[in-house]
Design a protein around this motif. Structure first.
Motif, PDB file in Angstrom:
ATOM      1  N   ALA A  86       0.806  -1.225   0.000  1.00 32.62           N
ATOM      2  CA  ALA A  86       0.000   0.000   0.000  1.00 32.62           C
ATOM      3  C   ALA A  86       0.842   1.280   0.000  1.00 32.62           C
ATOM      4  N   HIS A  87       2.093   1.196   0.494  1.00 35.92           N
ATOM      5  CA  HIS A  87       2.921   2.411   0.519  1.00 35.92           C
ATOM      6  C   HIS A  87       3.155   2.921  -0.909  1.00 35.92           C
ATOM      7  N   ALA A  88       3.588   2.012  -1.782  1.00 37.30           N
ATOM      8  CA  ALA A  88       3.856   2.408  -3.169  1.00 37.30           C
ATOM      9  C   ALA A  88       2.549   2.763  -3.885  1.00 37.30           C
ATOM     10  N   GLN A  89       1.467   2.061  -3.536  1.00 38.91           N
ATOM     11  CA  GLN A  89       0.177   2.335  -4.186  1.00 38.91           C
ATOM     12  C   GLN A  89      -0.350   3.720  -3.831  1.00 38.91           C
ATOM     13  N   LEU A  90      -0.264   4.066  -2.549  1.00 37.59           N
ATOM     14  CA  LEU A  90      -0.732   5.395  -2.154  1.00 37.59           C
ATOM     15  C   LEU A  90       0.202   6.476  -2.693  1.00 37.59           C
ATOM     16  N   GLN A  91       1.485   6.161  -2.752  1.00 38.48           N
ATOM     17  CA  GLN A  91       2.420   7.156  -3.283  1.00 38.48           C
ATOM     18  C   GLN A  91       1.997   7.597  -4.682  1.00 38.48           C
ATOM     19  N   TRP A  92       1.567   6.635  -5.482  1.00 36.14           N
ATOM     20  CA  TRP A  92       1.194   6.994  -6.852  1.00 36.14           C
ATOM     21  C   TRP A  92       0.064   8.030  -6.855  1.00 36.14           C
ATOM     22  N   VAL A  93      -0.943   7.753  -6.058  1.00 39.91           N
ATOM     23  CA  VAL A  93      -2.074   8.678  -6.016  1.00 39.91           C
ATOM     24  C   VAL A  93      -1.614  10.048  -5.518  1.00 39.91           C
ATOM     25  N   LEU A  94      -0.823  10.058  -4.449  1.00 40.22           N
ATOM     26  CA  LEU A  94      -0.372  11.343  -3.897  1.00 40.22           C
ATOM     27  C   LEU A  94       0.517  12.096  -4.882  1.00 40.22           C
ATOM     28  N   SER A  95       1.267  11.356  -5.690  1.00 40.78           N
ATOM     29  CA  SER A  95       2.171  12.035  -6.629  1.00 40.78           C
ATOM     30  C   SER A  95       1.385  12.856  -7.651  1.00 40.78           C
ATOM     31  N   THR A  96       0.120  12.483  -7.853  1.00 42.62           N
ATOM     32  CA  THR A  96      -0.683  13.223  -8.835  1.00 42.62           C
ATOM     33  C   THR A  96      -1.332  14.471  -8.241  1.00 42.62           C
ATOM     34  N   SER A 166      -9.549  18.057   0.937  1.00 38.58           N
ATOM     35  CA  SER A 166     -10.483  19.048   0.420  1.00 38.58           C
ATOM     36  C   SER A 166     -10.943  18.690  -0.993  1.00 38.58           C
ATOM     37  N   ARG A 167     -10.105  17.994  -1.754  1.00 40.04           N
ATOM     38  CA  ARG A 167     -10.522  17.650  -3.119  1.00 40.04           C
ATOM     39  C   ARG A 167     -11.429  16.425  -3.171  1.00 40.04           C
ATOM     40  N   PHE A 168     -11.155  15.431  -2.302  1.00 44.06           N
ATOM     41  CA  PHE A 168     -11.859  14.144  -2.421  1.00 44.06           C
ATOM     42  C   PHE A 168     -12.730  13.802  -1.206  1.00 44.06           C
ATOM     43  N   GLY A 169     -12.734  14.672  -0.217  1.00 42.51           N
ATOM     44  CA  GLY A 169     -13.488  14.366   1.017  1.00 42.51           C
ATOM     45  C   GLY A 169     -12.519  13.908   2.101  1.00 42.51           C
ATOM     46  N   THR A 170     -12.879  14.224   3.340  1.00 39.53           N
ATOM     47  CA  THR A 170     -11.956  13.965   4.457  1.00 39.53           C
ATOM     48  C   THR A 170     -11.592  12.486   4.548  1.00 39.53           C
ATOM     49  N   THR A 171     -10.305  12.212   4.424  1.00 37.03           N
ATOM     50  CA  THR A 171      -9.808  10.843   4.405  1.00 37.03           C
ATOM     51  C   THR A 171      -8.658  10.665   5.377  1.00 37.03           C
ATOM     52  N   PHE A 172      -7.768  11.674   5.424  1.00 33.44           N
ATOM     53  CA  PHE A 172      -6.526  11.534   6.200  1.00 33.44           C
ATOM     54  C   PHE A 172      -6.534  12.400   7.446  1.00 33.44           C
ATOM     55  N   THR A 318      -7.053   2.140   4.860  1.00 36.42           N
ATOM     56  CA  THR A 318      -6.952   3.510   4.333  1.00 36.42           C
ATOM     57  C   THR A 318      -6.921   3.501   2.808  1.00 36.42           C
ATOM     58  N   LEU A 319      -6.146   2.585   2.236  1.00 37.77           N
ATOM     59  CA  LEU A 319      -6.023   2.565   0.773  1.00 37.77           C
ATOM     60  C   LEU A 319      -7.385   2.305   0.104  1.00 37.77           C
ATOM     61  N   ASP A 320      -8.179   1.413   0.708  1.00 42.25           N
ATOM     62  CA  ASP A 320      -9.514   1.143   0.161  1.00 42.25           C
ATOM     63  C   ASP A 320     -10.346   2.424   0.083  1.00 42.25           C
ATOM     64  N   GLN A 321     -10.276   3.222   1.165  1.00 43.18           N
ATOM     65  CA  GLN A 321     -11.021   4.491   1.169  1.00 43.18           C
ATOM     66  C   GLN A 321     -10.520   5.431   0.080  1.00 43.18           C
ATOM     67  N   VAL A 322      -9.188   5.495  -0.060  1.00 46.13           N
ATOM     68  CA  VAL A 322      -8.599   6.383  -1.069  1.00 46.13           C
ATOM     69  C   VAL A 322      -9.060   5.953  -2.459  1.00 46.13           C
ATOM     70  N   TYR A 323      -8.987   4.657  -2.741  1.00 47.24           N
ATOM     71  CA  TYR A 323      -9.375   4.161  -4.059  1.00 47.24           C
ATOM     72  C   TYR A 323     -10.844   4.485  -4.345  1.00 47.24           C
ATOM     73  N   GLU A 324     -11.662   4.288  -3.332  1.00 47.52           N
ATOM     74  CA  GLU A 324     -13.090   4.560  -3.520  1.00 47.52           C
ATOM     75  C   GLU A 324     -13.322   6.045  -3.832  1.00 47.52           C
ATOM     76  N   ARG A 325     -12.642   6.917  -3.078  1.00 46.97           N
ATOM     77  CA  ARG A 325     -12.837   8.363  -3.260  1.00 46.97           C
ATOM     78  C   ARG A 325     -12.349   8.828  -4.640  1.00 46.97           C
ATOM     79  N   VAL A 326     -11.245   8.229  -5.087  1.00 48.70           N
ATOM     80  CA  VAL A 326     -10.666   8.643  -6.368  1.00 48.70           C
ATOM     81  C   VAL A 326     -11.482   8.081  -7.530  1.00 48.70           C
ATOM     82  N   GLY A 327     -12.152   6.933  -7.286  1.00 47.75           N
ATOM     83  CA  GLY A 327     -12.910   6.309  -8.366  1.00 47.75           C
ATOM     84  C   GLY A 327     -12.199   5.122  -8.995  1.00 47.75           C
ATOM     85  N   PHE A 328     -11.328   4.487  -8.235  1.00 45.79           N
ATOM     86  CA  PHE A 328     -10.691   3.233  -8.663  1.00 45.79           C
ATOM     87  C   PHE A 328     -11.526   2.060  -8.154  1.00 45.79           C
ATOM     88  N   PRO A 329     -11.529   0.932  -8.890  1.00 51.76           N
ATOM     89  CA  PRO A 329     -12.214  -0.251  -8.339  1.00 51.76           C
ATOM     90  C   PRO A 329     -11.476  -0.750  -7.088  1.00 51.76           C
TER      91      PRO A 329
END
Ligand code: TYM
Length: 332
Positions: A86-96, A166-172, A318-329
């Protein structure tokens, strides 16, 4: 209990006094009133030239030193970063959501890329702070105990957390750095205006936890001081002596004033001798316990695997929530 996250790179054969004073010595008492998560960040360690043959060994040695210094792998979560995807997976999302300019302003990147030159400087080194943000945010950590040199990275982490929220809803949870003012920076014994660092040009100013007592004593006795001969704390005018006083104060648990008073009137030699004894009485038990732990690498690997399982559970949620908010399966 509030969650705490911190980590160190397995980039040397031993941790040094700066790592111990700036971070590890604070980590131990913080286990009492936090859900404490301590990571060996091996994915960060490959952002600069490294030896694959020694990386895994250094990861074990680093983890062993955490335990030897008092991190309890039952009470706290102790694991290796690369074992939790999940570290590398979340990094990708944050990098964007990280600005190119924002990342370019990281002083550690500027220093390191200057040291290595454009051909050796990698994109991984550039995005290093984004991976660090992922480390912290995955566990909803409220507090991050580190040395002063990591402050800017934690500031970036806070900005990314707020931006994502603020962009995707309170997550972190937006984390706070936990930096002890006096001990935030240990300086090089030969160059007491530069931080003690494994990548210093000369080895003479670096004290390693696992070094032989004689080597360490010699380095302390040769530490750079000044010509006025007076034992007093003055970071500007007397950086060498002030560094020795700070280290002695942290290791003895006395205030800097008390240490200065104890040695006042004596020469620098007495202060150095006293410091050498303090350092040895701190390092010796850690060294011994580290060697015991390293004698049974299978057991150490079991401890780390168990830690990775516990970390993974928290990280995936946490990653599941992030994926859901971003719109990833939902990831498998
Ligand atoms: P690293 O591996 O360089 O250092 C580990 C810790 O030691 C502290 N430190 C010092 N403190 C005082 N004086 C010094 N001379 C000194 N040298 C090092 C560092 O501040 C650090 O706390 N990016 C981090 C590792 C990391 C991390 C994280 C930390 C990755 N992900 C998430 C916290 C949370 C680093 O390079 O530390």
């Amino acid at each position: 209990k509030p969650v705490l996250f911190s980590g160190m790179q397995p980039s040397a054969d031993s941790l040094h006094l700066g790592n111990f004073v700036g971070a590890l010595s604070n980590w131990v008492p913080m286990q009492e009133d936090h859900t404490a998560i301590y990571c060996v960040v091996d994915q960060h360690a490959i952002t600069v030239p490294f030896e694959p043959a020694s990386l895994l060994e250094r990861t074990r040695v680093t983890a062993a030193q955490y335990i030897a210094a008092g991190i309890d792998p039952e009470r706290s979560i102790l694991f290796v970063q690369s074992a939790v995807p999940a570290h590398a997976q979340l990094q990708w999302v944050l990098s964007t959501i990280t600005g190119f300019g924002e990342a370019s302003r990281m002083t550690q990147f500027k220093d390191k890329s200057q040291r290595y030159g454009t051909d050796t400087t990698t994109v991984g080194l550039f995005t290093y702070p984004v991976l660090m943000a992922a480390d912290i945010l995955l566990y909803q950590a409220a507090s991050v105990p580190v040395g002063e040199d990591q402050r800017q990275h934690i500031e970036l982490t806070r900005n990314l957390a707020e931006r994502f929220n603020s962009r995707f809803g309170t997550t972190f949870v937006v984390p706070e750095p936990h930096i002890m003012k006096e001990t935030a920076k240990v300086y090089d014994l030969q160059n007491p205006t530069a931080k003690m660092s494994k990548s210093a040009e000369s080895d003479a100013g670096l004290l390693r936890l696992l070094d032989d007592e004689k080597v360490t004593r010699k380095k302390i006795m040769r530490a750079v001081t000044d010509a006025d001969g007076e034992i007093r704390f003055d970071r500007e005018a007397k950086p060498g002596v002030s560094n020795l006083l700070t280290i002695a104060s942290v290791l003895s648990g006395s205030t800097i004033d008390d240490v200065a008073a104890q040695y006042a009137g004596g020469g620098y030699g007495d202060l150095k001798k006293g410091l050498a004894e303090l350092v040895e009485s701190t390092f010796a038990p850690i060294r011994e316990r580290t060697n015991e732990l390293l004698a049974d690498p299978a057991e150490l690997d079991r401890i780390l695997a168990r830690g990775a399982e516990r970390a993974n559970e928290l990280a995936v949620s946490t990653l599941d929530q992030v994926y859901e908010r971003v719109g990833f399966p939902k990831p498998i």
